[in-house]
Design a protein around this motif. Sequence first.
Motif, short mmCIF file in Angstrom:
data_model
loop_
_atom_site.label_atom_id
_atom_site.label_comp_id
_atom_site.label_asym_id
_atom_site.label_seq_id
_atom_site.Cartn_x
_atom_site.Cartn_y
_atom_site.Cartn_z
N ILE A 235 0.86 -1.19 0.00
CA ILE A 235 0.00 0.00 0.00
C ILE A 235 0.89 1.24 0.00
N VAL A 236 0.66 2.15 -0.92
CA VAL A 236 1.49 3.34 -1.08
C VAL A 236 0.84 4.52 -0.36
N GLU A 237 1.67 5.31 0.34
CA GLU A 237 1.12 6.48 1.04
C GLU A 237 0.67 7.54 0.04
N GLY A 238 -0.27 8.36 0.48
CA GLY A 238 -0.81 9.41 -0.39
C GLY A 238 -1.76 8.88 -1.43
N THR A 239 -2.48 7.78 -1.11
CA THR A 239 -3.33 7.14 -2.12
C THR A 239 -4.74 6.82 -1.58
N TRP A 240 -5.63 6.57 -2.54
CA TRP A 240 -7.00 6.13 -2.26
C TRP A 240 -7.09 4.65 -2.61
N ASN A 241 -7.51 3.83 -1.66
CA ASN A 241 -7.57 2.39 -1.86
C ASN A 241 -9.01 1.93 -1.62
N VAL A 242 -9.61 1.32 -2.63
CA VAL A 242 -11.04 1.00 -2.59
C VAL A 242 -11.24 -0.51 -2.50
N ASN B 86 -3.85 15.44 10.64
CA ASN B 86 -3.06 14.24 10.92
C ASN B 86 -2.33 13.75 9.67
N PRO B 87 -1.28 14.46 9.24
CA PRO B 87 -0.53 13.99 8.07
C PRO B 87 -0.05 12.55 8.25
N GLY B 88 -0.20 11.76 7.21
CA GLY B 88 0.25 10.38 7.26
C GLY B 88 -0.75 9.40 7.85
N CYS B 89 -1.89 9.89 8.33
CA CYS B 89 -2.84 8.99 8.99
C CYS B 89 -3.54 8.07 7.99
N VAL B 90 -4.12 7.00 8.51
CA VAL B 90 -4.95 6.07 7.73
C VAL B 90 -6.41 6.37 8.05
N LEU B 91 -7.19 6.71 7.04
CA LEU B 91 -8.61 6.99 7.23
C LEU B 91 -9.42 5.90 6.55
N ILE B 92 -10.19 5.15 7.35
CA ILE B 92 -11.07 4.10 6.82
C ILE B 92 -12.48 4.67 6.76
N ILE B 93 -13.08 4.70 5.58
CA ILE B 93 -14.44 5.19 5.41
C ILE B 93 -15.34 3.99 5.16
N ALA C 55 -8.57 15.73 -2.31
CA ALA C 55 -7.61 15.02 -3.17
C ALA C 55 -6.18 15.57 -3.01
N PRO C 56 -5.97 16.89 -3.07
CA PRO C 56 -4.60 17.39 -2.89
C PRO C 56 -4.08 17.21 -1.47
N ILE C 57 -4.98 17.23 -0.47
CA ILE C 57 -4.56 17.04 0.92
C ILE C 57 -4.00 15.64 1.11
N VAL C 58 -4.71 14.63 0.60
CA VAL C 58 -4.28 13.24 0.73
C VAL C 58 -2.90 13.04 0.13
N SER C 59 -2.70 13.61 -1.05
CA SER C 59 -1.42 13.44 -1.74
C SER C 59 -0.28 14.17 -1.04
N VAL C 60 -0.51 15.43 -0.68
CA VAL C 60 0.54 16.25 -0.06
C VAL C 60 0.86 15.79 1.36
N ASN C 61 -0.17 15.42 2.12
CA ASN C 61 0.02 14.99 3.51
C ASN C 61 0.34 13.50 3.64
N ASN C 62 0.40 12.81 2.50
CA ASN C 62 0.72 11.36 2.50
C ASN C 62 -0.23 10.54 3.38
N ASN C 63 -1.51 10.93 3.35
CA ASN C 63 -2.52 10.12 4.04
C ASN C 63 -2.81 8.86 3.23
N ILE C 64 -3.42 7.89 3.87
CA ILE C 64 -3.87 6.68 3.19
C ILE C 64 -5.36 6.54 3.44
#
Length: 338
Positions: free
Chosen positions: A43-50, A145-152, A188-197
Amino acid sequence: KILLKIIERKIKDENIISLDFILKEKKQTISICPSIDILTGGIVEGTWNVLVSKEKFGKTSLALYIASKCQKLENGSRKVVYDNIECRLKPRDITSIPGLDVSQEKFEMITSIPAEVKDGEVVKEAKILCAEEHLTKCEQVLKDNPGCVLIIDSESLLVGESELAEGYDKVYRADGAKLFSKFTRKVAPIVSVNNNIIILIRHMISNPTSYGSPWKERGSGAGSYQCDLKLLGIKEEKWLTSAEKNIGKILTWRLECGYNDNSIPGSQINTYLRYGSGIDETAEIVNLATDFAIITKKASWLSYKDLQFQGQEKFIEAVKADDELKNKLLEEIKEVLK
């Protein structure tokens, strides 16, 4: 002179920078389990995983398992935030994931709050979050929370404020999907710049029309456009021991899209969901090693170098108890795949 002044001003603008920012940027890839690593590299940081499938397939278990791996990184663990839209997260979902840290510093939840009852009377009504509130809180989490994992969990069940307040005599079409579409554009830009997952869970619902597949995804088009990795659950079967005891489910996932050239759409993997223990990484290793003839199998006997066990379950337990053996098998699997 005016042009030079404009250029000088642009150069000083911190948002106008060299392309080296992109060319030299290295996104961290997090190892999850053998099957997912083989398919996507991790799993790569800064990405959307469905994750998409029919009901009760194992999406939540896989999402929490991925989150637990993100908490164990040597160079800094990641905070996990679970958006409990459906309000169906159960204690077993949490306790069945080995190593998942649920302390407040490592794991938080966005959720509706139940009513307070005292002496049989409601002293405080339940606070049910609408889609706008869920998404606003998710946006703030990603910013703070830069770098955090958000599960929706899940986009499919988002209900807008107007739909939540009105009666059943009015029908709102795609209200949640429209709101989620706006959310993806904003963050979208927040996830990429902050390296969220982001791990986004979606449902497959029955298609009542006579056109196309009998099942279809329920979600926004923007969510589909935004996703970097998409796994579609296509089959589940009983996981039986040699004694025909049902110990879990074997889940087959199909890759719809991935991060890199090695992620070939249409590729399939199996994950092993053991009842009471979540995703069983060791079972994956043993099965892959057997498929690649690293472990030899004759009838019910499995052998690896000087080790020999009758029955796959005994071999799995031996690997679980021996980290060195587990790592050796993993290394040999990776060598075969080079």
